[in-house]
Enzyme design. Sequence first.
Site, PDB file in Angstrom:
ATOM      1  N   ARG A   8      -3.391   8.470 -10.372  1.00 39.88           N
ATOM      2  CA  ARG A   8      -4.480   8.472 -11.354  1.00 39.88           C
ATOM      3  C   ARG A   8      -5.869   8.506 -10.722  1.00 39.88           C
ATOM      4  NH1 ARG A   8      -3.225   3.269 -14.558  1.00 39.88           N
ATOM      5  NH2 ARG A   8      -2.091   2.797 -12.658  1.00 39.88           N
TER       6      ARG A   8
ATOM      7  N   ASN B  70     -37.082  22.900  22.870  1.00 41.58           N
ATOM      8  CA  ASN B  70     -35.951  22.372  23.649  1.00 41.58           C
ATOM      9  C   ASN B  70     -34.750  23.300  23.674  1.00 41.58           C
ATOM     10  OD1 ASN B  70     -35.543  21.944  20.892  1.00 41.58           O
ATOM     11  ND2 ASN B  70     -34.166  20.224  21.258  1.00 41.58           N
TER      12      ASN B  70
ATOM     13  N   ALA C  15       0.822  -1.215   0.000  1.00 43.25           N
ATOM     14  CA  ALA C  15       0.000   0.000   0.000  1.00 43.25           C
ATOM     15  C   ALA C  15       0.853   1.260   0.000  1.00 43.25           C
ATOM     16  CB  ALA C  15      -0.924   0.004   1.213  1.00 43.25           C
TER      17      ALA C  15
HETATM   18  C1  UD1 Z   1       2.190  -5.544 -10.989  1.00 49.05           C
HETATM   19  C2  UD1 Z   1       2.976  -6.757 -11.461  1.00 49.05           C
HETATM   20  C3  UD1 Z   1       2.389  -7.267 -12.771  1.00 49.05           C
HETATM   21  C4  UD1 Z   1       0.920  -7.596 -12.584  1.00 49.05           C
HETATM   22  C5  UD1 Z   1       0.162  -6.405 -12.004  1.00 49.05           C
HETATM   23  C6  UD1 Z   1      -1.236  -6.823 -11.626  1.00 49.05           C
HETATM   24  C7  UD1 Z   1       5.273  -6.309 -10.689  1.00 49.05           C
HETATM   25  C8  UD1 Z   1       6.646  -5.950 -11.091  1.00 49.05           C
HETATM   26  N1  UD1 Z   1       4.379  -6.361 -11.659  1.00 49.05           N
HETATM   27  O1  UD1 Z   1       2.369  -4.535 -11.949  1.00 49.05           O
HETATM   28  O2  UD1 Z   1       3.089  -8.408 -13.217  1.00 49.05           O
HETATM   29  O3  UD1 Z   1       0.345  -8.012 -13.810  1.00 49.05           O
HETATM   30  O4  UD1 Z   1       0.811  -5.909 -10.822  1.00 49.05           O
HETATM   31  O5  UD1 Z   1      -1.983  -5.703 -11.268  1.00 49.05           O
HETATM   32  O6  UD1 Z   1       5.045  -6.582  -9.545  1.00 49.05           O
HETATM   33  N2  UD1 Z   1       3.965  -0.874  -4.652  1.00 49.05           N
HETATM   34  C9  UD1 Z   1       4.656  -0.566  -3.524  1.00 49.05           C
HETATM   35  N3  UD1 Z   1       5.931  -0.148  -3.627  1.00 49.05           N
HETATM   36  C10 UD1 Z   1       6.574  -0.025  -4.827  1.00 49.05           C
HETATM   37  C11 UD1 Z   1       5.845  -0.342  -5.979  1.00 49.05           C
HETATM   38  C12 UD1 Z   1       4.552  -0.764  -5.864  1.00 49.05           C
HETATM   39  O7  UD1 Z   1       4.120  -0.667  -2.412  1.00 49.05           O
HETATM   40  O8  UD1 Z   1       7.741   0.345  -4.825  1.00 49.05           O
HETATM   41  C13 UD1 Z   1       2.596  -1.344  -4.533  1.00 49.05           C
HETATM   42  C14 UD1 Z   1       1.604  -0.424  -5.220  1.00 49.05           C
HETATM   43  O9  UD1 Z   1       1.078   0.516  -4.286  1.00 49.05           O
HETATM   44  C15 UD1 Z   1       0.533  -1.397  -5.678  1.00 49.05           C
HETATM   45  C16 UD1 Z   1       1.287  -2.701  -5.898  1.00 49.05           C
HETATM   46  O10 UD1 Z   1       2.501  -2.579  -5.206  1.00 49.05           O
HETATM   47  O11 UD1 Z   1      -0.443  -1.618  -4.675  1.00 49.05           O
HETATM   48  C17 UD1 Z   1       1.546  -3.012  -7.380  1.00 49.05           C
HETATM   49  O12 UD1 Z   1       2.372  -2.041  -7.932  1.00 49.05           O
HETATM   50  P1  UD1 Z   1       2.159  -1.441  -9.364  1.00 49.05           P
HETATM   51  O13 UD1 Z   1       3.200  -0.435  -9.638  1.00 49.05           O
HETATM   52  O14 UD1 Z   1       0.735  -1.034  -9.540  1.00 49.05           O
HETATM   53  O15 UD1 Z   1       2.462  -2.716 -10.274  1.00 49.05           O
HETATM   54  P2  UD1 Z   1       1.954  -2.974 -11.744  1.00 49.05           P
HETATM   55  O16 UD1 Z   1       2.738  -2.173 -12.689  1.00 49.05           O
HETATM   56  O17 UD1 Z   1       0.485  -2.860 -11.800  1.00 49.05           O
END
Ligand code: UD1
Length: 469
Positions: free
Chosen positions: A17, A397, A11
């Site tokens: 976005r 009241n 989180a």
């Molecule tokens: C990630 C997956 C991808 C998958 C997709 C599904 C990786 C590298 N890729 O991509 O294979 O298909 O989710 O939705 O994991 N977050 C952190 N710290 C960070 C980066 C992210 O806490 O440094 C958290 C974000 O808040 C989020 C989650 O990790 O809740 C996923 O990160 P996000 O950057 O959205 O990954 P995707 O590019 O969607």
Amino acid sequence: MKSKFGMCVLAAGKGTRLKWDGPKALAPLMGKRLIDYSLSCLTEFASKENIEAMVGVVTGHLKEEVEGHLKSHYTQGNIRFALQEVQRGTADALKAYFEKIKEASSVDYTVVICADTPLIESSDLTLMFNEFKNNPKLDAVCATFSTSNPTGYGRIVRAKGGLGFHIVEEKDADLEIKQINEVNSGLYIFKTAFILKHLNQVSANNKAGEFYLTDLFQDSYAVSALMFASGLKFLGVNTLAQLEEVGGHLRKRIVQKMAEEGVIFVDPGSVYLDAEVKIGRGTTVFPNVYCMGKSSIGENCILEPGVIIKSSTLENGVEILGHSYLEEAIIRQKATIGPFARVRPGSDVGEKSKIGNFVELKKAKLEKGVKVSHLSYVGDAFIGEDTNIGCGFITCNYDGANKHVTQIGKNSFIGSDCQAVAPISIGDNSFVAAGTTITKDVPNDGFAIARAPIAVKEGMAKRFIKKKT
Ligand code: UD1
Ligand code: CA
């Protein structure tokens, strides 16, 4: 022996976005916050599987707010926090989790879930955990699904002939890999020892320069990609449109589940129930009903069209007639409210009491069988059993600075168009004549009347009747 689980909730993300000022994890959704859904899925999984679980939340962006919410809502839970100061990717987030939370390394299994996927259910985790039960040698299970539009997701590249697979992120995928429809959902269960062995080997040697959690999956490892029939449950919230979309699915799910348990919905698609609302069997819910917060509705109640109920408790057999608005109130068995009634916070309406149209109650405690049938304001008041309040009664009241209490005993009769100037007390079995402004206490069995004398003059009406010329 019970298996020990660590649950890592990601989180730290900014959620740019979403165009919402707070942290994405706290975006409001059906009376709860986005992250609450992942957490309740985890707690439900832990209790159904009878496992020992600790939860660790990786925070970053607006961490104080996220932690504040979780600390105040999960006081009994075993929640830890790990700050990821700079967001360098999902593997880096997992690293922060293990570095900041000591107990995380000592558990058997680690679940990784994102805070923004509220449609995942505990039964999905159970299916994944079953993979380990069937194959004790397995080190990790990744939930996948097939989609006609895989853009943006990590693609699942299954090893030819073997069990294993690896994941290629969108940015690193060539044209051939981009054609693959099976994608990574972002939900995983690992053996903790496996993560600890491989996490430090993950590099940021990719197009994004990020540490990818997905690099923990390699063709030669004992890892399994469990494909789910539908990707819907993994829908992530990145935009307000997606927040609405998951809200719609959750809404349907809630109504469907209640319908299966015996709640009668006249038009299921038009009813809005927050996630924590409870409704008993045999209750009929008409169109355009909104129940919010932790409202609890008993069995065999009727909620007529346009009723709004916020954080209230209704016992069995209560009827709320059309367009009534209730907030933080208790309505006891078989009482009737409305139509067009407003019941404000702190009200407690007794068994079989009747609150009629255009009546407003505020901090009013009504005992059993009280009737306030028409056009009244009852605020800061106590009314005893079986007392009848006539039409147009008002508790005065408020004196401009303070609120005062009106006390009315049982079996009393208050005539129409009376005002009680509080603080005031009216006894049991008393009678207040219509049109009285009550400014003195009335004892038990007392009669009170305050009216200007009436004069009746025969034939005098013509002096006052004006005729149009
Ligand atoms: C990630 C997956 C991808 C998958 C997709 C599904 C990786 C590298 N890729 O991509 O294979 O298909 O989710 O939705 O994991 N977050 C952190 N710290 C960070 C980066 C992210 O806490 O440094 C958290 C974000 O808040 C989020 C989650 O990790 O809740 C996923 O990160 P996000 O950057 O959205 O990954 P995707 O590019 O969607
Ligand atoms: Ca994402």
